[in-house]
Scaffold this motif. Structure first.
Motif, PDB file in Angstrom:
ATOM      1  N   GLY A   9       0.809  -1.172  -0.016  1.00  0.00           N
ATOM      2  CA  GLY A   9      -0.188  -0.098   0.090  1.00  0.00           C
ATOM      3  C   GLY A   9       0.977   1.231   0.003  1.00  0.00           C
ATOM      4  N   ILE A  10       2.170   1.152  -0.399  1.00  0.00           N
ATOM      5  CA  ILE A  10       3.021   2.276  -0.456  1.00  0.00           C
ATOM      6  C   ILE A  10       3.209   2.768  -1.833  1.00  0.00           C
ATOM      7  CG2 ILE A  10       5.128   3.404   0.330  1.00  0.00           C
ATOM      8  CD1 ILE A  10       5.233   1.390   2.541  1.00  0.00           C
ATOM      9  N   GLY A  11       2.912   4.023  -2.035  1.00  0.00           N
ATOM     10  CA  GLY A  11       3.250   4.239  -3.496  1.00  0.00           C
ATOM     11  C   GLY A  11       4.590   4.386  -4.023  1.00  0.00           C
ATOM     12  N   PRO A  12       4.635   4.512  -5.451  1.00  0.00           N
ATOM     13  CA  PRO A  12       6.253   4.369  -5.578  1.00  0.00           C
ATOM     14  C   PRO A  12       7.109   5.551  -5.387  1.00  0.00           C
ATOM     15  CG  PRO A  12       4.620   4.539  -7.337  1.00  0.00           C
ATOM     16  CD  PRO A  12       4.122   4.236  -6.332  1.00  0.00           C
ATOM     17  N   VAL A  13       8.343   5.195  -5.173  1.00  0.00           N
ATOM     18  CA  VAL A  13       9.464   6.284  -4.785  1.00  0.00           C
ATOM     19  C   VAL A  13      10.367   6.327  -5.824  1.00  0.00           C
ATOM     20  CG1 VAL A  13      10.800   6.893  -3.248  1.00  0.00           C
ATOM     21  CG2 VAL A  13       8.870   5.814  -2.330  1.00  0.00           C
ATOM     22  N   ASP A  14      10.528   7.542  -6.237  1.00  0.00           N
ATOM     23  CA  ASP A  14      11.640   7.924  -7.351  1.00  0.00           C
ATOM     24  C   ASP A  14      12.902   7.983  -6.466  1.00  0.00           C
ATOM     25  OD1 ASP A  14      13.046   8.502  -9.791  1.00  0.00           O
ATOM     26  OD2 ASP A  14      11.672  10.319  -9.962  1.00  0.00           O
ATOM     27  N   TRP A  15      13.563   6.809  -6.334  1.00  0.00           N
ATOM     28  CA  TRP A  15      14.690   6.743  -5.519  1.00  0.00           C
ATOM     29  C   TRP A  15      15.753   7.565  -5.924  1.00  0.00           C
ATOM     30  CZ3 TRP A  15      13.998   4.713  -0.744  1.00  0.00           C
ATOM     31  CH2 TRP A  15      12.852   3.771  -0.603  1.00  0.00           C
ATOM     32  N   LEU A  16      16.075   7.474  -7.209  1.00  0.00           N
ATOM     33  CA  LEU A  16      17.233   8.138  -7.828  1.00  0.00           C
ATOM     34  C   LEU A  16      16.830   9.445  -8.771  1.00  0.00           C
ATOM     35  CD1 LEU A  16      18.837   4.972  -9.374  1.00  0.00           C
ATOM     36  CD2 LEU A  16      19.430   6.138  -7.140  1.00  0.00           C
ATOM     37  N   GLY A  17      15.495   9.739  -8.599  1.00  0.00           N
ATOM     38  CA  GLY A  17      15.222  11.036  -9.664  1.00  0.00           C
ATOM     39  C   GLY A  17      14.708  11.967  -8.865  1.00  0.00           C
ATOM     40  N   LEU A  54      16.517  12.816  -2.411  1.00  0.00           N
ATOM     41  CA  LEU A  54      16.567  11.786  -1.873  1.00  0.00           C
ATOM     42  C   LEU A  54      17.764  10.965  -2.351  1.00  0.00           C
ATOM     43  CD1 LEU A  54      15.251   9.420   0.099  1.00  0.00           C
ATOM     44  CD2 LEU A  54      13.833   9.051  -2.105  1.00  0.00           C
ATOM     45  N   ALA A  55      18.296  11.336  -3.949  1.00  0.00           N
ATOM     46  CA  ALA A  55      19.160  10.522  -4.444  1.00  0.00           C
ATOM     47  C   ALA A  55      20.216  10.224  -3.589  1.00  0.00           C
ATOM     48  CB  ALA A  55      19.328  11.286  -5.794  1.00  0.00           C
ATOM     49  N   THR A 114      23.744   7.921 -11.248  1.00  0.00           N
ATOM     50  CA  THR A 114      22.909   9.183 -11.285  1.00  0.00           C
ATOM     51  C   THR A 114      23.554  10.329 -12.376  1.00  0.00           C
ATOM     52  OG1 THR A 114      24.114  10.363  -9.560  1.00  0.00           O
ATOM     53  CG2 THR A 114      22.235   9.116  -8.934  1.00  0.00           C
ATOM     54  N   SER A 115      24.821   9.686 -12.617  1.00  0.00           N
ATOM     55  CA  SER A 115      25.622  10.753 -13.492  1.00  0.00           C
ATOM     56  C   SER A 115      25.621  12.269 -12.953  1.00  0.00           C
ATOM     57  CB  SER A 115      25.096  10.931 -14.844  1.00  0.00           C
ATOM     58  OG  SER A 115      25.268   9.712 -15.417  1.00  0.00           O
ATOM     59  N   GLY A 116      25.539  12.419 -11.575  1.00  0.00           N
ATOM     60  CA  GLY A 116      25.503  13.814 -11.099  1.00  0.00           C
ATOM     61  C   GLY A 116      24.181  14.055 -10.981  1.00  0.00           C
ATOM     62  N   GLY A 117      23.294  13.686 -11.408  1.00  0.00           N
ATOM     63  CA  GLY A 117      22.022  14.301 -11.392  1.00  0.00           C
ATOM     64  C   GLY A 117      21.149  13.717 -10.054  1.00  0.00           C
ATOM     65  N   PRO A 118      19.904  14.070 -10.022  1.00  0.00           N
ATOM     66  CA  PRO A 118      18.988  14.969 -10.707  1.00  0.00           C
ATOM     67  C   PRO A 118      19.433  16.215 -10.373  1.00  0.00           C
ATOM     68  CG  PRO A 118      17.641  13.964  -9.114  1.00  0.00           C
ATOM     69  CD  PRO A 118      18.986  13.223  -9.098  1.00  0.00           C
ATOM     70  N   GLU A 119      19.556  16.973 -11.457  1.00  0.00           N
ATOM     71  CA  GLU A 119      19.620  18.625 -11.138  1.00  0.00           C
ATOM     72  C   GLU A 119      21.056  19.009 -10.207  1.00  0.00           C
ATOM     73  OE1 GLU A 119      16.423  20.458  -9.248  1.00  0.00           O
ATOM     74  OE2 GLU A 119      15.138  19.455 -10.563  1.00  0.00           O
ATOM     75  N   GLU A 122      35.058  15.102  -6.485  1.00  0.00           N
ATOM     76  CA  GLU A 122      35.719  13.922  -7.501  1.00  0.00           C
ATOM     77  C   GLU A 122      34.988  13.941  -8.634  1.00  0.00           C
ATOM     78  OE1 GLU A 122      36.002   9.984  -6.394  1.00  0.00           O
ATOM     79  OE2 GLU A 122      34.160   9.557  -5.588  1.00  0.00           O
ATOM     80  N   TYR A 123      33.647  13.915  -8.796  1.00  0.00           N
ATOM     81  CA  TYR A 123      33.041  13.968  -9.800  1.00  0.00           C
ATOM     82  C   TYR A 123      32.898  15.267 -10.597  1.00  0.00           C
ATOM     83  CZ  TYR A 123      28.986  12.597 -13.030  1.00  0.00           C
ATOM     84  OH  TYR A 123      28.282  12.128 -14.185  1.00  0.00           O
ATOM     85  N   TYR A 124      33.212  16.344  -9.914  1.00  0.00           N
ATOM     86  CA  TYR A 124      33.408  17.651 -10.414  1.00  0.00           C
ATOM     87  C   TYR A 124      34.357  17.831 -11.070  1.00  0.00           C
ATOM     88  CZ  TYR A 124      33.389  22.855 -10.799  1.00  0.00           C
ATOM     89  OH  TYR A 124      33.684  23.992 -11.221  1.00  0.00           O
ATOM     90  N   ILE A 125      35.543  17.068 -10.492  1.00  0.00           N
ATOM     91  CA  ILE A 125      36.874  17.059 -11.205  1.00  0.00           C
ATOM     92  C   ILE A 125      36.977  16.608 -12.543  1.00  0.00           C
ATOM     93  CG2 ILE A 125      39.408  16.331 -10.744  1.00  0.00           C
ATOM     94  CD1 ILE A 125      38.916  16.923  -7.541  1.00  0.00           C
ATOM     95  N   TRP A 126      36.105  15.264 -12.386  1.00  0.00           N
ATOM     96  CA  TRP A 126      36.210  14.574 -13.676  1.00  0.00           C
ATOM     97  C   TRP A 126      35.482  15.305 -14.656  1.00  0.00           C
ATOM     98  CZ3 TRP A 126      32.140  12.296 -16.130  1.00  0.00           C
ATOM     99  CH2 TRP A 126      32.487  11.604 -17.548  1.00  0.00           C
TER     100      TRP A 126
END
Length: 320
Positions: free
Chosen positions: A169-177, A181-182, A263-268, A275-279
């Motif tokens: 009964g719990i609605g879907p969660v956008d875990w990575l979007g 939360l991401a 996530t490729s740095g996302g969302p937003e 380290e990801y910014y450096i790359w």
């Protein structure tokens, strides 16, 4: 005809047992030289490792710091002073990466407590402790790319986890979007994938623990939380310091694979880390000087955070 005896040829008879004169060894002749060699021996043994660190770590670090004060593009190789650092702290993506570093520092006690508690239960020989030891360490041998791909499938909007939640009964969660939360999800996956190594370090620390202290605490009627606080934590203070520092360094420098795959740095830009910014700056934007400035900032952050954590841990151990 007898030959008269001279005074030199007449020797008095020995009156007691003769003691042989000891011969001085070459080492006995030069005690100062032997002590000097003993003092120099540790430095001689450490010299190869120090030389490797100097050539492969410290020298490139100094070159990177020096390169961060030069320009990119049309100003390539020209001294630009602090321009790169001003641009860094004016970039919303880099400021977001620094906020995520603060989040990692806040979540660090959880990342250290999980393997510490599990190691405590294994050391106390809960049923199935040998199986748990293997199961907990297994994720540490997986590549971050594989781990990220697995959790991308599990945490997809129409994936198995949301299907399971929908069944109760719990609605879907956008875990990575979900930007709020991401980052928590990625950090949780990283902790799951890497705490097996910290678990092994804790178990090695438990091997040096005096079992009589635990027996005394059990006889005195101490509960498990009291035993952990007053016996285990003070006895494993060095191990805890090592795990805290290495875990923090791992969270700051070893999450690139998960971020890139999940996530490729996302969302937003909500899951950016330094380290990801450096790359991004080096590999996609072709701005090595700006990437060097970000690397220098990351190094300073790790240095300051590590020293502060060690200081706090020492104070906590003394109070315990």
């Amino acid at each position: 005809m007898s030959i008269p005896e001279t005074a030199a040829s007449v020797r008095p008879a020995p009156t007691g047992p003769t003691v042989p004169t000891p011969r001085r060894s070459p080492r006995a002749r030069g005690p100062r030289g032997g002590r000097r060699a003993e003092r120099l021996a540790p430095y001689v043994l450490l010299a190869p490792a120090l030389l490797i660190l100097l050539l492969l770590r410290f020298w490139p670090l100094l070159l990177g710091v020096n390169f961060s004060f030069t320009g990119d593009g049309d100003r390539d190789g020209l001294a630009v002073g602090l321009d790169n650092y001003r641009e860094l702290f004016g970039d919303p993506l880099f400021r977001g990466a620094l906020r995520n570093v603060g989040l990692l520092v806040l979540l660090l006690p959880v990342a250290v407590a999980i393997p510490g508690l599990l190691a405590t239960f294994i050391y106390l020989r809960v049923p199935g402790n040998r199986l748990y030891r293997s199961v907990y360490f297994f994720p540490a041998v997986l590549s971050p790319v594989i781990v990220g791909a697995i959790f991308n499938l599990l945490l997809a909007f129409d994936g198995p986890l949301n299907a399971l939640l929908g069944g109760v009964g719990i609605g879907p969660v956008d875990w990575l979007g979900d930007p709020d939360l991401a980052m928590f999800v990625v950090v949780g996956v990283h902790v799951w994938a890497t705490f097996g190594m910290a678990l092994v370090v804790f178990l090695a620390g438990f091997a040096t623990l005096d079992a009589s202290l635990l027996d005394a605490a059990r006889v005195d009627g101490a509960s498990l939380p009291q035993t952990i606080r007053h016996v285990i934590v003070p006895s494993l203070s060095r191990t805890i310091q090592f795990v805290v520092v290495t875990t923090m360094i791992g969270m700051l420098t070893s999450m690139f694979g998960l971020l890139y795959v999940m996530t490729s740095g996302g969302p937003e830009g909500s899951t950016y880390l330094p380290e990801y910014y450096i790359w991004i700056q080096q590999g996609q934007m072709n701005r090595p000087a700006l990437a060097s400035a970000a690397s220098t900032v990351l190094f300073l952050i790790m240095l300051v955070v590590g020293l502060v954590q060690i200081s706090l841990l020492r104070r906590t151990v003394r109070e315990a």
